[in-house]
Enzyme design. Structure first.
Site, PDB file in Angstrom:
ATOM      1  N   GLY A  83       5.436   4.114  -3.976  1.00  0.00           N
ATOM      2  CA  GLY A  83       4.665   2.932  -4.344  1.00  0.00           C
ATOM      3  C   GLY A  83       3.799   3.224  -5.551  1.00  0.00           C
ATOM      4  O   GLY A  83       2.627   2.861  -5.601  1.00  0.00           O
TER       5      GLY A  83
ATOM      6  N   ARG B 203       1.974   0.404  -9.241  1.00  0.00           N
ATOM      7  CA  ARG B 203       0.794  -0.446  -9.447  1.00  0.00           C
ATOM      8  C   ARG B 203      -0.396   0.079  -8.665  1.00  0.00           C
ATOM      9  O   ARG B 203      -0.269   0.912  -7.790  1.00  0.00           O
ATOM     10  CB  ARG B 203       1.088  -1.881  -8.985  1.00  0.00           C
ATOM     11  CG  ARG B 203       2.138  -2.607  -9.796  1.00  0.00           C
ATOM     12  CD  ARG B 203       2.345  -4.021  -9.285  1.00  0.00           C
ATOM     13  NE  ARG B 203       2.878  -4.040  -7.916  1.00  0.00           N
ATOM     14  CZ  ARG B 203       3.002  -5.135  -7.182  1.00  0.00           C
ATOM     15  NH1 ARG B 203       2.629  -6.297  -7.666  1.00  0.00           N
ATOM     16  NH2 ARG B 203       3.497  -5.076  -5.961  1.00  0.00           N
TER      17      ARG B 203
ATOM     18  N   ASP C  12      13.641   1.959  -1.437  1.00  0.00           N
ATOM     19  CA  ASP C  12      12.774   1.442  -0.384  1.00  0.00           C
ATOM     20  C   ASP C  12      12.499   2.608   0.564  1.00  0.00           C
ATOM     21  O   ASP C  12      13.426   3.138   1.176  1.00  0.00           O
ATOM     22  CB  ASP C  12      13.498   0.298   0.333  1.00  0.00           C
ATOM     23  CG  ASP C  12      12.762  -0.192   1.579  1.00  0.00           C
ATOM     24  OD1 ASP C  12      11.675   0.344   1.894  1.00  0.00           O
ATOM     25  OD2 ASP C  12      13.283  -1.102   2.251  1.00  0.00           O
ATOM     26  N   VAL C  13      11.239   3.029   0.684  1.00  0.00           N
ATOM     27  CA  VAL C  13      10.922   4.202   1.506  1.00  0.00           C
ATOM     28  C   VAL C  13      11.354   4.026   2.959  1.00  0.00           C
ATOM     29  O   VAL C  13      11.617   5.006   3.659  1.00  0.00           O
ATOM     30  CB  VAL C  13       9.412   4.543   1.451  1.00  0.00           C
ATOM     31  CG1 VAL C  13       8.996   4.944   0.052  1.00  0.00           C
ATOM     32  CG2 VAL C  13       8.553   3.389   1.977  1.00  0.00           C
TER      33      VAL C  13
ATOM     34  N   TYR D 116      -0.727  -3.527  10.582  1.00  0.00           N
ATOM     35  CA  TYR D 116      -1.135  -2.594   9.528  1.00  0.00           C
ATOM     36  C   TYR D 116      -2.004  -1.477  10.106  1.00  0.00           C
ATOM     37  O   TYR D 116      -1.843  -0.300   9.767  1.00  0.00           O
ATOM     38  CB  TYR D 116      -1.907  -3.375   8.453  1.00  0.00           C
ATOM     39  CG  TYR D 116      -2.155  -2.637   7.163  1.00  0.00           C
ATOM     40  CD1 TYR D 116      -1.122  -2.380   6.262  1.00  0.00           C
ATOM     41  CD2 TYR D 116      -3.441  -2.210   6.826  1.00  0.00           C
ATOM     42  CE1 TYR D 116      -1.363  -1.722   5.061  1.00  0.00           C
ATOM     43  CE2 TYR D 116      -3.690  -1.555   5.628  1.00  0.00           C
ATOM     44  CZ  TYR D 116      -2.648  -1.311   4.752  1.00  0.00           C
ATOM     45  OH  TYR D 116      -2.889  -0.655   3.565  1.00  0.00           O
TER      46      TYR D 116
ATOM     47  N   ALA E 176      -1.953  -0.398  13.183  1.00  0.00           N
ATOM     48  CA  ALA E 176      -1.083   0.469  13.994  1.00  0.00           C
ATOM     49  C   ALA E 176      -0.263   1.402  13.113  1.00  0.00           C
ATOM     50  O   ALA E 176      -0.121   2.594  13.410  1.00  0.00           O
ATOM     51  CB  ALA E 176      -0.156  -0.395  14.853  1.00  0.00           C
ATOM     52  N   ALA E 177       0.261   0.861  12.030  1.00  0.00           N
ATOM     53  CA  ALA E 177       1.088   1.671  11.129  1.00  0.00           C
ATOM     54  C   ALA E 177       0.274   2.801  10.506  1.00  0.00           C
ATOM     55  O   ALA E 177       0.699   3.962  10.485  1.00  0.00           O
ATOM     56  CB  ALA E 177       1.677   0.786  10.037  1.00  0.00           C
TER      57      ALA E 177
ATOM     58  N   ILE F 225     -10.565  -1.771  -2.092  1.00  0.00           N
ATOM     59  CA  ILE F 225     -10.362  -1.262  -3.442  1.00  0.00           C
ATOM     60  C   ILE F 225      -9.828  -2.406  -4.304  1.00  0.00           C
ATOM     61  O   ILE F 225      -8.956  -3.166  -3.871  1.00  0.00           O
ATOM     62  CB  ILE F 225      -9.352  -0.086  -3.452  1.00  0.00           C
ATOM     63  CG1 ILE F 225      -9.772   0.993  -2.433  1.00  0.00           C
ATOM     64  CG2 ILE F 225      -9.212   0.488  -4.856  1.00  0.00           C
ATOM     65  CD1 ILE F 225     -11.087   1.672  -2.696  1.00  0.00           C
TER      66      ILE F 225
END
Length: 243
Positions: free
Chosen positions: A8, A11, A60-61, A154, A156-157, A187
Site C-alpha cells: 500500500g 499514497r 492485491d496483498v 477494522y 478486529a483485523a 492522520i
C-alpha cells in the site's frame, strides 16, 4: 541491493514511508500498489527526485497467488537483491455498525489486513531467517488497540495483526529479526479527508491530526539499526488520544 517492501505504498502513510526508507536509510524501495498506478508512479518519481531508487509491484496483498507470483518473479529478476525490511501497510476500511455489516464488508477488511500480513511476510520469512537479519513493521491502528465503534471489522483485523506481531517477534528474535507494530490515530491522509476534523480534534490532547511523515519517522526508526533492541512492541502515534 538492500531493499525494503512497503505494501500500500502509493499514497498517504505508505508513500511517506517509501520516501523516508529510500532517502534516509538508502533502501531500494518496492512500492506495492493494487489499483492506482498513477499514484504509485508519483511516489517512485518523488523517490528518484531525491536520489533514491525503487520499483513498482502491482498485486492485491490479500490474493495469495498474486503475491507469490509477483514477488517470485521480482526475486528471480534481481538475484542480488536482499529484502530485509517489510512494512505491512496495506489496509482498507468498510465502516458501519456491526448489526448492518455485510459478510463482504467483514471478510474484505480482514482479508486485506490479516491475510495480507500472512501472504507477504510468509513469502520472505525463510530468507530473513537464513540471512539472520530483518525488520518487519506492521501498520495497525488505534482501532486495533482500543477498538472503535463503527469499525468492528477494522478493529478486529488490526487487533489480529497486533497479536501476530507479538507472537512472531518471539519466534524470530534469536535470528536478529525484529517485529513491531505502529498504531496511528487520526492522520491527515485521503482515508481521513472526509472526517470532521474540527470536531474530532477535540478528542485529541495535542489538538490536531497527525501527518503521514510523522508516522513514517517512527517506521524509519524501527527499520534502522538504532532500534535493534526493540521487538514485539506496539508504538502508538496518536497525539495522546489513547496511550
Amino acid at each position: 541491493m538492500k531493499s525494503a517492501l512497503v505494501t500500500g505504498g502509493s499514497r498517504g502513510i505508505g508513500r511517506a514511508i517509501c520516501r523516508k526508507l529510500a532517502v534516509e536509510l538508502g533502501y531500494h524501495v518496492l512500492i506495492n500498489y493494487q489499483g492506482n498506478e498513477v499514484a504509485a508512479r508519483e511516489t517512485l518519481a518523488l523517490i528518484e527526485a531525491e536520489g533514491g531508487t525503487g520499483d513498482m509491484l502491482k498485486f492485491d496483498v490479500g490474493d495469495g497467488k498474486a503475491v507469490l507470483d509477483v514477488l517470485t518473479a521480482w526475486t528471480e529478476q534481481h538475484p542480488d537483491a536482499v529484502v530485509e525490511v517489510i512494512v505491512n501497510n496495506a489496509g482498507i476500511a468498510r465502516d458501519g455498525l456491526f448489526m448492518w455489516m455485510t459478510p463482504e464488508d467483514w471478510s474484505s477488511v480482514l482479508h486485506t489486513s490479516l491475510q495480507g500480513f500472512y501472504n507477504v511476510t510468509n513469502f520472505f520469512m525463510q530468507k530473513l531467517l537464513r540471512k539472520r537479519y530483518g525488520r518487519i513493521i506492521n501498520i495497525v491502528s488505534v482501532s486495533g488497540v482500543k477498538g472503535t465503534a463503527g469499525q468492528v471489522n477494522y478493529s478486529a483485523a488490526k487487533a489480529g495483526v497486533v497479536g501476530a506481531t507479538k507472537a512472531l517477534a518471539q519466534e524470530v528474535a534469536k535470528r536478529n529479526i525484529t517485529v513491531n507494530a505502529v498504531a496511528p490515530g487520526f492522520i491527515r491522509t485521503e482515508m481521513t479527508k472526509d472526517m470532521d476534523e474540527q470536531e474530532l480534534v477535540k478528542m485529541i490532547p495535542l489538538n490536531r491530526f497527525g501527518e503521514a511523515e510523522e508516522v513514517a519517522d517512527v517506521v524509519c526508526f524501527l527499520a534502522s539499526k538504532k532500534a535493534a533492541y526493540i521487538t514485539g512492541e506496539v508504538i502508538n502515534i496518536n497525539g495522546g488520544i489513547y496511550s
